[in-house]
Design a protein around this motif. Structure first.
Motif, PDB file in Angstrom:
ATOM      1  N   UNK A  51     -51.604 -33.624  17.936  1.00  0.00           N
ATOM      2  CA  UNK A  51     -51.537 -32.785  16.523  1.00  0.00           C
ATOM      3  C   UNK A  51     -51.409 -33.358  15.408  1.00  0.00           C
ATOM      4  N   UNK A  52     -52.094 -33.474  14.233  1.00  0.00           N
ATOM      5  CA  UNK A  52     -51.812 -33.561  13.160  1.00  0.00           C
ATOM      6  C   UNK A  52     -52.308 -32.942  12.115  1.00  0.00           C
ATOM      7  N   UNK A  53     -51.364 -33.267  11.433  1.00  0.00           N
ATOM      8  CA  UNK A  53     -51.580 -31.836   9.718  1.00  0.00           C
ATOM      9  C   UNK A  53     -52.923 -32.719   9.106  1.00  0.00           C
ATOM     10  N   UNK A  54     -53.358 -31.363   8.101  1.00  0.00           N
ATOM     11  CA  UNK A  54     -54.586 -31.868   7.650  1.00  0.00           C
ATOM     12  C   UNK A  54     -54.163 -31.128   5.787  1.00  0.00           C
ATOM     13  N   UNK A  55     -54.252 -32.020   5.102  1.00  0.00           N
ATOM     14  CA  UNK A  55     -54.211 -31.100   3.245  1.00  0.00           C
ATOM     15  C   UNK A  55     -55.391 -30.843   2.962  1.00  0.00           C
ATOM     16  N   UNK A  56     -55.413 -29.891   2.402  1.00  0.00           N
ATOM     17  CA  UNK A  56     -57.007 -29.114   2.292  1.00  0.00           C
ATOM     18  C   UNK A  56     -56.561 -29.055   0.713  1.00  0.00           C
ATOM     19  N   UNK A  57     -58.015 -29.292  -0.398  1.00  0.00           N
ATOM     20  CA  UNK A  57     -58.295 -28.620  -1.584  1.00  0.00           C
ATOM     21  C   UNK A  57     -59.828 -27.582  -1.649  1.00  0.00           C
ATOM     22  N   UNK A  58     -59.707 -26.349  -1.656  1.00  0.00           N
ATOM     23  CA  UNK A  58     -60.510 -25.684  -1.699  1.00  0.00           C
ATOM     24  C   UNK A  58     -60.900 -24.977  -3.152  1.00  0.00           C
ATOM     25  N   UNK A  59     -62.449 -25.315  -3.527  1.00  0.00           N
ATOM     26  CA  UNK A  59     -62.633 -25.013  -4.709  1.00  0.00           C
ATOM     27  C   UNK A  59     -63.869 -24.483  -4.590  1.00  0.00           C
ATOM     28  N   UNK A  60     -64.303 -23.206  -5.843  1.00  0.00           N
ATOM     29  CA  UNK A  60     -64.814 -22.071  -5.758  1.00  0.00           C
ATOM     30  C   UNK A  60     -64.319 -21.038  -6.013  1.00  0.00           C
ATOM     31  N   UNK A  61     -65.001 -19.635  -5.976  1.00  0.00           N
ATOM     32  CA  UNK A  61     -64.273 -18.940  -6.600  1.00  0.00           C
ATOM     33  C   UNK A  61     -63.013 -18.347  -5.491  1.00  0.00           C
ATOM     34  N   UNK A 116     -51.236 -27.299  10.548  1.00  0.00           N
ATOM     35  CA  UNK A 116     -51.090 -28.650  10.785  1.00  0.00           C
ATOM     36  C   UNK A 116     -51.001 -27.514  12.850  1.00  0.00           C
ATOM     37  N   UNK A 117     -51.143 -28.056  13.895  1.00  0.00           N
ATOM     38  CA  UNK A 117     -50.866 -27.416  15.260  1.00  0.00           C
ATOM     39  C   UNK A 117     -52.614 -27.897  16.204  1.00  0.00           C
ATOM     40  N   UNK A 118     -52.652 -27.421  16.889  1.00  0.00           N
ATOM     41  CA  UNK A 118     -52.816 -28.091  18.095  1.00  0.00           C
ATOM     42  C   UNK A 118     -55.030 -28.990  17.808  1.00  0.00           C
ATOM     43  N   UNK A 119     -55.135 -29.161  18.185  1.00  0.00           N
ATOM     44  CA  UNK A 119     -56.816 -30.052  17.005  1.00  0.00           C
ATOM     45  C   UNK A 119     -57.822 -29.095  17.228  1.00  0.00           C
ATOM     46  N   UNK A 120     -58.292 -28.571  18.759  1.00  0.00           N
ATOM     47  CA  UNK A 120     -59.136 -27.038  18.279  1.00  0.00           C
ATOM     48  C   UNK A 120     -59.290 -25.848  17.850  1.00  0.00           C
ATOM     49  N   UNK A 121     -57.701 -26.016  17.200  1.00  0.00           N
ATOM     50  CA  UNK A 121     -57.516 -24.180  16.506  1.00  0.00           C
ATOM     51  C   UNK A 121     -57.097 -24.873  15.038  1.00  0.00           C
ATOM     52  N   UNK A 122     -56.915 -26.758  14.748  1.00  0.00           N
ATOM     53  CA  UNK A 122     -57.049 -26.822  13.271  1.00  0.00           C
ATOM     54  C   UNK A 122     -58.578 -27.087  12.766  1.00  0.00           C
ATOM     55  N   UNK A 123     -59.278 -27.411  13.739  1.00  0.00           N
ATOM     56  CA  UNK A 123     -60.837 -27.231  13.696  1.00  0.00           C
ATOM     57  C   UNK A 123     -61.561 -25.971  13.308  1.00  0.00           C
ATOM     58  N   UNK A 124     -60.920 -24.533  13.916  1.00  0.00           N
ATOM     59  CA  UNK A 124     -60.951 -23.784  13.683  1.00  0.00           C
ATOM     60  C   UNK A 124     -61.009 -23.126  12.868  1.00  0.00           C
ATOM     61  N   UNK A 125     -59.819 -23.731  12.510  1.00  0.00           N
ATOM     62  CA  UNK A 125     -58.980 -23.302  10.517  1.00  0.00           C
ATOM     63  C   UNK A 125     -60.538 -23.564   9.641  1.00  0.00           C
ATOM     64  N   UNK A 126     -60.307 -25.378   9.671  1.00  0.00           N
ATOM     65  CA  UNK A 126     -61.094 -25.586   8.731  1.00  0.00           C
ATOM     66  C   UNK A 126     -62.737 -25.272   9.270  1.00  0.00           C
ATOM     67  N   UNK A 127     -63.395 -24.897  10.160  1.00  0.00           N
ATOM     68  CA  UNK A 127     -64.471 -24.256  10.192  1.00  0.00           C
ATOM     69  C   UNK A 127     -64.398 -23.142   8.963  1.00  0.00           C
ATOM     70  N   UNK A 128     -63.610 -22.382   9.869  1.00  0.00           N
ATOM     71  CA  UNK A 128     -63.295 -20.483   8.819  1.00  0.00           C
ATOM     72  C   UNK A 128     -63.029 -21.006   7.690  1.00  0.00           C
ATOM     73  N   UNK A 129     -62.310 -21.907   7.307  1.00  0.00           N
ATOM     74  CA  UNK A 129     -61.810 -21.856   5.522  1.00  0.00           C
ATOM     75  C   UNK A 129     -63.494 -22.952   4.878  1.00  0.00           C
ATOM     76  N   UNK A 139     -58.197 -34.393   3.869  1.00  0.00           N
ATOM     77  CA  UNK A 139     -57.063 -35.095   4.853  1.00  0.00           C
ATOM     78  C   UNK A 139     -56.510 -35.013   5.606  1.00  0.00           C
ATOM     79  N   UNK A 140     -56.117 -36.725   5.983  1.00  0.00           N
ATOM     80  CA  UNK A 140     -54.639 -36.071   6.934  1.00  0.00           C
ATOM     81  C   UNK A 140     -53.508 -36.509   6.403  1.00  0.00           C
ATOM     82  N   UNK A 141     -52.777 -35.909   6.706  1.00  0.00           N
ATOM     83  CA  UNK A 141     -50.850 -35.429   6.038  1.00  0.00           C
ATOM     84  C   UNK A 141     -49.914 -35.603   6.972  1.00  0.00           C
TER      85      UNK A 141
END
Length: 88
Positions: free
Chosen positions: A1-11, A47-60, A75-77
């Motif tokens: 498991x690897x954590x990701x740091x996200x910055x989300x821009x827009x409305x 942070x969590x299992x890679x398939x779940x992280x990828x799923x949330x990234x898609x949703x984000x 980026x990785x955290x």
């Protein structure tokens, strides 16, 4: 498991993005946090299992119904992530 740091821009502030992300992260069994930034972006660490992280990234990249996501910087955290997901 690897954590990701996200910055989300827009409305993404004032449209329920943080609540939505916390619900989706909980549904996927992820840990981390999400918060608004003064510059209008939303910041998150997930942070969590890679398939779940990828799923949330898609949703984000889409966000909730009222949001408009223009960009997601990822980026990785390397820090520690406590169990559970919180809205800050």
């Amino acid at each position: 498991m690897r954590a990701r740091h996200l910055l989300i821009a827009g409305r993404v502030q004032g449209v329920g993005y943080r609540d939505w992300m916390a619900r989706e992260a909980g549904r996927l069994g992820l840990s981390g946090w999400v918060r608004n930034r003064a510059d209008g972006q939303v910041e998150a660490v997930i942070s969590g299992p890679e398939p779940a992280v990828e799923a949330l990234l898609t949703l984000a990249r889409r966000g909730p119904r009222l949001a408009r996501v223009d960009a997601v910087e990822e980026r990785f955290f390397e820090g520690e992530v406590e169990l559970g997901f919180v809205r800050r």
